[in-house]
Scaffold this motif. Structure first.
Motif, PDB file in Angstrom:
ATOM      1  N   GLY A 147       0.797  -1.329   0.178  1.00 17.95           N
ATOM      2  CA  GLY A 147      -0.057   0.028  -0.061  1.00 17.95           C
ATOM      3  C   GLY A 147       0.800   1.231   0.167  1.00 17.95           C
ATOM      4  N   ARG A 148       2.072   1.198  -0.351  1.00 18.85           N
ATOM      5  CA  ARG A 148       3.047   2.615  -0.287  1.00 18.85           C
ATOM      6  C   ARG A 148       3.231   2.685  -1.664  1.00 18.85           C
ATOM      7  NH1 ARG A 148       4.899   2.971   4.750  1.00 18.85           N
ATOM      8  NH2 ARG A 148       5.574   5.077   4.363  1.00 18.85           N
ATOM      9  N   SER A 149       3.644   3.956  -1.995  1.00 19.74           N
ATOM     10  CA  SER A 149       4.203   4.360  -3.427  1.00 19.74           C
ATOM     11  C   SER A 149       5.814   4.387  -3.300  1.00 19.74           C
ATOM     12  CB  SER A 149       3.613   5.732  -3.598  1.00 19.74           C
ATOM     13  OG  SER A 149       4.248   6.629  -3.077  1.00 19.74           O
ATOM     14  N   PHE A 150       6.117   4.392  -4.669  1.00 24.19           N
ATOM     15  CA  PHE A 150       7.878   4.043  -4.636  1.00 24.19           C
ATOM     16  C   PHE A 150       8.258   5.503  -4.252  1.00 24.19           C
ATOM     17  CE2 PHE A 150      11.384   4.831  -7.736  1.00 24.19           C
ATOM     18  CZ  PHE A 150      11.989   3.772  -7.013  1.00 24.19           C
ATOM     19  N   ASN A 151       7.736   6.466  -4.651  1.00 24.29           N
ATOM     20  CA  ASN A 151       8.272   7.834  -4.226  1.00 24.29           C
ATOM     21  C   ASN A 151       8.378   8.377  -2.955  1.00 24.29           C
ATOM     22  OD1 ASN A 151       8.919   8.247  -6.972  1.00 24.29           O
ATOM     23  ND2 ASN A 151       6.800   8.951  -7.347  1.00 24.29           N
ATOM     24  N   ASP A 152       7.478   7.435  -1.904  1.00 21.40           N
ATOM     25  CA  ASP A 152       7.441   7.780  -0.569  1.00 21.40           C
ATOM     26  C   ASP A 152       9.070   7.574  -0.051  1.00 21.40           C
ATOM     27  OD1 ASP A 152       7.027   7.696   2.370  1.00 21.40           O
ATOM     28  OD2 ASP A 152       5.088   7.032   1.662  1.00 21.40           O
ATOM     29  N   PRO A 153       9.428   8.663   0.895  1.00 18.87           N
ATOM     30  CA  PRO A 153      10.723   8.686   1.313  1.00 18.87           C
ATOM     31  C   PRO A 153      10.928   7.373   2.263  1.00 18.87           C
ATOM     32  CG  PRO A 153       9.467  10.336   2.311  1.00 18.87           C
ATOM     33  CD  PRO A 153       8.834  10.228   1.132  1.00 18.87           C
ATOM     34  N   ASP A 154       9.911   6.923   3.100  1.00 20.35           N
ATOM     35  CA  ASP A 154      10.157   5.771   3.747  1.00 20.35           C
ATOM     36  C   ASP A 154      10.438   4.620   2.968  1.00 20.35           C
ATOM     37  OD1 ASP A 154       9.110   7.111   5.864  1.00 20.35           O
ATOM     38  OD2 ASP A 154       7.447   5.653   6.681  1.00 20.35           O
ATOM     39  N   ILE A 155       9.840   4.485   1.733  1.00 20.55           N
ATOM     40  CA  ILE A 155      10.482   3.223   0.777  1.00 20.55           C
ATOM     41  C   ILE A 155      11.715   3.388   0.556  1.00 20.55           C
ATOM     42  CG2 ILE A 155       9.958   2.436  -1.396  1.00 20.55           C
ATOM     43  CD1 ILE A 155       7.830   1.626   1.091  1.00 20.55           C
ATOM     44  N   GLN A 156      12.193   4.550   0.146  1.00 16.59           N
ATOM     45  CA  GLN A 156      13.746   4.796  -0.083  1.00 16.59           C
ATOM     46  C   GLN A 156      14.597   4.339   1.095  1.00 16.59           C
ATOM     47  OE1 GLN A 156      14.134   5.454  -3.186  1.00 16.59           O
ATOM     48  NE2 GLN A 156      11.886   5.629  -3.232  1.00 16.59           N
ATOM     49  N   THR A 157      14.056   4.514   2.305  1.00 15.85           N
ATOM     50  CA  THR A 157      14.990   3.961   3.599  1.00 15.85           C
ATOM     51  C   THR A 157      14.763   2.597   3.638  1.00 15.85           C
ATOM     52  OG1 THR A 157      14.175   6.186   4.761  1.00 15.85           O
ATOM     53  CG2 THR A 157      14.849   4.595   6.075  1.00 15.85           C
ATOM     54  N   GLN A 190      14.957   0.453   1.142  1.00 17.05           N
ATOM     55  CA  GLN A 190      15.504  -0.383   0.363  1.00 17.05           C
ATOM     56  C   GLN A 190      16.887  -0.938   1.025  1.00 17.05           C
ATOM     57  OE1 GLN A 190      15.427  -0.739  -3.553  1.00 17.05           O
ATOM     58  NE2 GLN A 190      16.325  -2.174  -2.094  1.00 17.05           N
ATOM     59  N   GLN A 191      17.482  -0.148   2.134  1.00 18.40           N
ATOM     60  CA  GLN A 191      18.493  -0.550   3.085  1.00 18.40           C
ATOM     61  C   GLN A 191      18.388  -2.066   3.565  1.00 18.40           C
ATOM     62  OE1 GLN A 191      19.832   1.663   6.475  1.00 18.40           O
ATOM     63  NE2 GLN A 191      17.671   2.636   6.302  1.00 18.40           N
ATOM     64  N   TYR A 192      17.106  -2.350   3.804  1.00 26.82           N
ATOM     65  CA  TYR A 192      16.857  -3.337   4.528  1.00 26.82           C
ATOM     66  C   TYR A 192      16.352  -4.669   3.431  1.00 26.82           C
ATOM     67  CZ  TYR A 192      16.730  -0.789   8.714  1.00 26.82           C
ATOM     68  OH  TYR A 192      16.983   0.080   9.611  1.00 26.82           O
ATOM     69  N   ILE A 193      16.150  -4.440   2.158  1.00 26.63           N
ATOM     70  CA  ILE A 193      15.496  -5.298   1.174  1.00 26.63           C
ATOM     71  C   ILE A 193      16.577  -5.284   0.239  1.00 26.63           C
ATOM     72  CG2 ILE A 193      13.737  -5.397  -0.652  1.00 26.63           C
ATOM     73  CD1 ILE A 193      12.012  -3.947   1.283  1.00 26.63           C
ATOM     74  N   THR A 194      17.012  -6.445  -0.202  1.00 24.53           N
ATOM     75  CA  THR A 194      18.290  -6.694  -1.389  1.00 24.53           C
ATOM     76  C   THR A 194      17.735  -6.553  -2.482  1.00 24.53           C
ATOM     77  OG1 THR A 194      17.829  -9.224  -1.115  1.00 24.53           O
ATOM     78  CG2 THR A 194      19.579  -8.016   0.287  1.00 24.53           C
ATOM     79  N   ALA A 195      16.573  -6.990  -2.900  1.00 26.97           N
ATOM     80  CA  ALA A 195      15.976  -6.789  -4.357  1.00 26.97           C
ATOM     81  C   ALA A 195      15.831  -5.332  -4.813  1.00 26.97           C
ATOM     82  CB  ALA A 195      14.653  -7.743  -4.580  1.00 26.97           C
ATOM     83  N   PRO A 196      15.831  -4.790  -6.088  1.00 26.79           N
ATOM     84  CA  PRO A 196      15.639  -3.532  -6.554  1.00 26.79           C
ATOM     85  C   PRO A 196      14.334  -3.280  -6.246  1.00 26.79           C
ATOM     86  CG  PRO A 196      16.210  -4.812  -8.375  1.00 26.79           C
ATOM     87  CD  PRO A 196      16.573  -5.885  -6.877  1.00 26.79           C
ATOM     88  N   LEU A 197      13.749  -2.269  -5.706  1.00 28.63           N
ATOM     89  CA  LEU A 197      12.409  -1.648  -5.598  1.00 28.63           C
ATOM     90  C   LEU A 197      12.029  -0.818  -7.001  1.00 28.63           C
ATOM     91  CD1 LEU A 197      11.996  -1.125  -1.726  1.00 28.63           C
ATOM     92  CD2 LEU A 197      11.552  -3.116  -3.101  1.00 28.63           C
ATOM     93  N   VAL A 198      10.904  -0.925  -7.542  1.00 30.08           N
ATOM     94  CA  VAL A 198      10.765  -0.107  -8.528  1.00 30.08           C
ATOM     95  C   VAL A 198       9.151   0.362  -8.576  1.00 30.08           C
ATOM     96  CG1 VAL A 198      12.205  -1.281 -10.093  1.00 30.08           C
ATOM     97  CG2 VAL A 198       9.884  -2.117  -9.671  1.00 30.08           C
ATOM     98  N   ASP A 199       9.022   1.279  -9.384  1.00 28.15           N
ATOM     99  CA  ASP A 199       7.457   1.555  -9.145  1.00 28.15           C
ATOM    100  C   ASP A 199       6.379   0.759 -10.297  1.00 28.15           C
ATOM    101  OD1 ASP A 199       5.675   4.347  -9.079  1.00 28.15           O
ATOM    102  OD2 ASP A 199       5.330   3.327 -11.145  1.00 28.15           O
ATOM    103  N   VAL A 200       5.654   0.189  -9.775  1.00 26.53           N
ATOM    104  CA  VAL A 200       4.650  -0.425 -10.782  1.00 26.53           C
ATOM    105  C   VAL A 200       3.155  -0.048 -10.389  1.00 26.53           C
ATOM    106  CG1 VAL A 200       3.603  -2.823 -10.872  1.00 26.53           C
ATOM    107  CG2 VAL A 200       6.025  -2.611  -9.971  1.00 26.53           C
ATOM    108  N   ASN A 201       2.914   0.575 -11.534  1.00 25.50           N
ATOM    109  CA  ASN A 201       1.396   1.379 -11.559  1.00 25.50           C
ATOM    110  C   ASN A 201       1.008   2.349 -10.371  1.00 25.50           C
ATOM    111  OD1 ASN A 201       1.016  -0.210 -14.047  1.00 25.50           O
ATOM    112  ND2 ASN A 201       0.214  -1.988 -13.019  1.00 25.50           N
ATOM    113  N   GLY A 202       2.101   2.910 -10.230  1.00 25.76           N
ATOM    114  CA  GLY A 202       1.765   4.172  -9.032  1.00 25.76           C
ATOM    115  C   GLY A 202       2.167   3.511  -7.609  1.00 25.76           C
ATOM    116  N   GLN A 203       2.452   2.101  -7.445  1.00 25.17           N
ATOM    117  CA  GLN A 203       2.800   1.929  -6.114  1.00 25.17           C
ATOM    118  C   GLN A 203       4.146   0.925  -6.179  1.00 25.17           C
ATOM    119  OE1 GLN A 203       0.773  -1.808  -4.614  1.00 25.17           O
ATOM    120  NE2 GLN A 203      -0.461  -1.940  -6.267  1.00 25.17           N
ATOM    121  N   VAL A 204       4.795   0.662  -4.808  1.00 23.49           N
ATOM    122  CA  VAL A 204       6.056   0.145  -5.007  1.00 23.49           C
ATOM    123  C   VAL A 204       6.011  -1.297  -5.200  1.00 23.49           C
ATOM    124  CG1 VAL A 204       6.135  -0.486  -2.424  1.00 23.49           C
ATOM    125  CG2 VAL A 204       8.151   0.007  -3.544  1.00 23.49           C
ATOM    126  N   GLY A 205       7.024  -2.049  -5.960  1.00 24.26           N
ATOM    127  CA  GLY A 205       7.169  -3.279  -6.370  1.00 24.26           C
ATOM    128  C   GLY A 205       8.472  -3.531  -6.402  1.00 24.26           C
TER     129      GLY A 205
END
Length: 722
Positions: free
Chosen positions: A72-82, A84-99
């Motif tokens: 339920g979060r968007s890729f551009n949310d600063p929380d999601i950018q933070t 990424q340091q705990y997730i090894t797979a690259p996060l991307v934008d998928v139709n407006g939400q993070v994936g």
């Protein structure tokens, strides 16, 4: 039908089920009581749960964890950018939400967080079904109280894609509180002072505090506060940063530039943290950290506590916020119940205990309390399960307001209203009244966007009210809309209808609006014959429904159906791969088993030529299996296995016939022995009966002689001598 509660955690997930007059935590395929919250992707299939954890270190770029933090979060949310340091797979934008972007079946694929969570919930569903030997449909899932409307809707969508029906999304601490209270038989009566319990939950990624009041058969959440970025993984990170600095000076390596070295250090840090919870110091040993270097260190508890001091200094904040929200003092709290894996750090316990000035309670399992409470909640809501009635009253986490366009005919009309305030009871319903001449729209949004996680869009939904029309130029239609925050914590405008002011006659009750009569005066009128007094009053009468079309963050039915089909296809692909691997292992095991038996069990049933032919075939099959047969289809493995079995069939049949003949011979011998024993038993019984009869006959003769002696003479009977 099953009743399942799921504590969907950032690090791991616990599944509980209501059965056997209680609640059990069920184990997964490797007998663990929790399953890693992780999804991985490979060239042939997906890896879910335990298998994802097993291959994580060798497949970092295709493994996604912390699924709960993404939903339920968007890729551009600063929380999601933070994040990424705990997730090894690259996060991307998928139709407006993070994936996440991963390599799956040899192709680069992008999966949204909703799809990733649906994949994981499919695994949870399968684990529960395998344990219960029943299909699993109805479940209750725990969520953080700070989850927004869009996050809750996304989780419900994911569950639906996985083929699950969620009876309730329940807040973590509320779930734990239910598990705490439903088993207590000494709770205060409704008219007595409630028992106040502070539930403190420190998990892997966040920290929650709820103050709950208990009475017999009910609980009411009075306040909930949280710190979304304070948990066990933050303790791990402090330790990782310390070790990275030490290794850089000691071994001249920078683990931040090497993902595998970073992952290995994180695993070591988590293990070290656990050791330090029970010991004053702990060794750190990491084999082949990077560049063929084995790294080691020693960390004391004092050093560790110094590393996490900035975090420890935040411990009191949610506690103070919860007390202030509930308008209570520390002395008003009867019990402080602590749960969550992160709460095992001794320094945390000390800070919480020092804050309240009283001993902490640990009556619930720190890792399983939330899942158990969710199972109880599911059992209460399920129609197929009987459980003690226990009312659960939660609260709204964020204030919600409605906004609308000003009606041209009402120039001084307000255009927004906060309908649900923070702390309002949940579930809850409010009726909104509008005076309109034509169809209109209204929007729901969070009133204080600054309180939301990261930069979450405060928009909740848009609701269009149709069928509005006025009878005359000066008339308005009185529109009533029912807005509800439901049991999941999700807002909807459920129904709309219009009313009319009508004059209706209403009976006037005796004495109403009249002067009081003299109580001593005699009433001579016949009350039954007297006409009843009425008056005309204006009342709003419901006249008809107003159609409402809703636009929310939930996926539309067509999208959910498409994603569900895709998920089912992936499940079947996984099953085929698993079955193929199983058949391959079966072939390999049969080759080794048959080779061993040819020189042992089957030795006397096969000629030397037969043995030589079969061994030659087995060797060829083994060579094929480790060469071109390493990766083929299930059908090819099955054909190879059938071919070898057919060749060995005559020998196996001879062995079987010999074993069967031996079995029949043994059974015949046993039957003969049983028959002989039965004959002997019957003979013994017959002999015993004969002896008893003989003894009985002699006794009868003796009795006849006694009777003869006792028979009176004729003279005796007459009473005179002969």
């Amino acid at each position: 039908m099953s009743v399942v509660g799921v504590d969907f955690g950032t690090l791991k997930t616990v599944i509980a089920v209501a059965r056997n007059r209680g609640v059990d935590v069920i184990t997964n395929e490797v007998s663990n009581r929790s399953t890693p919250s992780m999804v991985g992707f490979g060239p042939k299939s997906r890896y879910l749960g335990e298998t994802a954890k097993t291959q994580e270190i060798t497949n970092l770029k295709n493994t996604v964890n912390s699924l709960k933090r993404l939903i339920g979060r968007s890729f551009n949310d600063p929380d999601i950018q933070t994040e990424q340091q705990y997730i090894t797979a690259p996060l991307v934008d998928v139709n407006g939400q993070v994936g996440a972007e991963v390599s799956y079946l040899g192709k680069v694929e992008r999966f949204s967080a909703t799809q990733l969570v649906a994949m994981y919930l499919s695994k949870i569903k399968q684990t529960a079904s395998n344990e219960l030997k029943l299909p699993v449909s109805d479940i209750c899932i725990s969520v953080p109280p700070w989850f927004t409307d869009i996050q809750r809707r996304a989780l419900l969508d994911a569950a639906e894609i996985a083929g699950l029906k969620v009876l309730r999304l329940i807040n973590d601490t509320t779930s734990a509180a239910l598990g705490w209270g439903i088993t207590k038989l000494d709770l205060p009566a409704p008219e007595e002072k409630p028992r106040r319990v502070c539930i403190v939950d420190l998990g892997h990624s966040y920290y929650t505090v709820s103050i709950v009041e208990f009475k017999k058969g009910e609980l009411a959440v009075k306040a909930t506060a949280w710190d979304r970025n304070f948990g066990g993984r933050d303790f791990d990170k402090a330790l990782v940063d310390h070790l990275a600095k030490e290794f850089k000076g000691k071994y001249k390596v920078d683990i931040h530039t090497h993902p595998r070295a970073m992952a290995r250090t994180t695993f070591a840090a988590e293990k070290t943290k656990k050791i330090l919870s029970a010991n004053q110091q702990a060794p750190v040993n990491i084999e082949s950290l990077m560049n063929d270097i084995d790294a080691s260190s020693m960390v004391t508890r004092q050093e560790f506590e110094a590393m996490i001091e900035p975090l420890l200094n935040r411990t009191h904040v949610p506690l103070e916020q919860a007390l202030a929200q509930a308008k209570l003092t520390k002395d008003d709290i009867d019990v402080v119940e602590v749960i969550g894996g992160g709460s095992r750090v001794p320094a945390i316990k000390e800070r919480i205990q020092a804050f309240f000035g009283k001993n902490l309670s640990y009556t619930m399992n720190a890792d399983e309390a939330v899942a158990r409470g969710a199972a109880f909640s599911c059992a209460i809501l399920s129609p197929v399960f009987r459980v003690r009635d226990f009312a659960v009253q939660d609260i709204v986490s964020y204030p919600i307001e409605f906004a609308w366009e000003k009606a041209p005919d009402i120039p001084d009309e307000d255009t927004s209203l906060t309908v649900f305030n923070s702390g309002n009871v949940m579930p809850s319903t409010k009726i909104l009244t509008f005076y309109r001449k034509q169809p209109f729209d209204l929007e729901a949004r969070y009133a204080k966007p600054e309180e939301l996680p990261g930069r979450t869009n405060p928009w909740i939904g848009r609701f269009s009210v149709k069928g509005v029309k006025a009878d005359g130029a000066d008339d308005f239609m009185i529109c009533k809309l029912k807005a509800r925050v439901n049991i999941h914590g999700i807002l909807n405008v459920e129904t709309g209808y219009y009313v009319e002011d009508q004059e209706v006659e209403e009976e006037v009750k005796e004495g109403e609006g009249e002067d009081k009569k003299d109580p001593d005066a005699m009433d001579t009128d016949n009350k039954d014959d007297a006409p009843k007094k009425t008056r005309k009053v204006k009342k709003q009468v419901r006249k008809g429904d107003l159609p409402i079309s809703s636009g929310t963050a939930s996926l539309d039915d067509a999208t959910k159906a498409t994603l569900s089909e895709k998920e089912n296809a992936m499940v079947m692909e996984d099953k085929l791969v698993a079955d193929t691997e199983e058949k391959k292992n079966e072939l390999e095991a049969y080759i080794y088993d048959l080779r061993a038996k040819l020189d042992d069990q089957y030795a006397e049933f096969a000629s030397e030529d037969e043995k030589a032919t079969i061994k030659e075939k087995l060797e060829a099959a083994e060579d094929w299996l480790y060469d071109e047969g390493e990766d083929t289809t299930k059908g090819v493995y099955t054909a190879k296995l059938d071919e070898i079995r057919a060749m060995a069939g005559p020998i196996v049949q001879r062995h079987f016939e010999k074993v069967e003949a031996d079995r029949q011979r043994v059974e015949a011998e046993l039957a003969a022995k049983r028959a002989a024993a039965e004959e002997a038993r019957k003979a013994a019984e017959a002999e015993k009966a004969a002896e008893a009869e003989k003894a009985g006959g002699n006794g009868a003769a003796d009795q006849e002689m006694k009777d003869a002696d006792a028979t009176p003479t004729e003279s005796d009977e007459a009473g005179v001598p002969k």
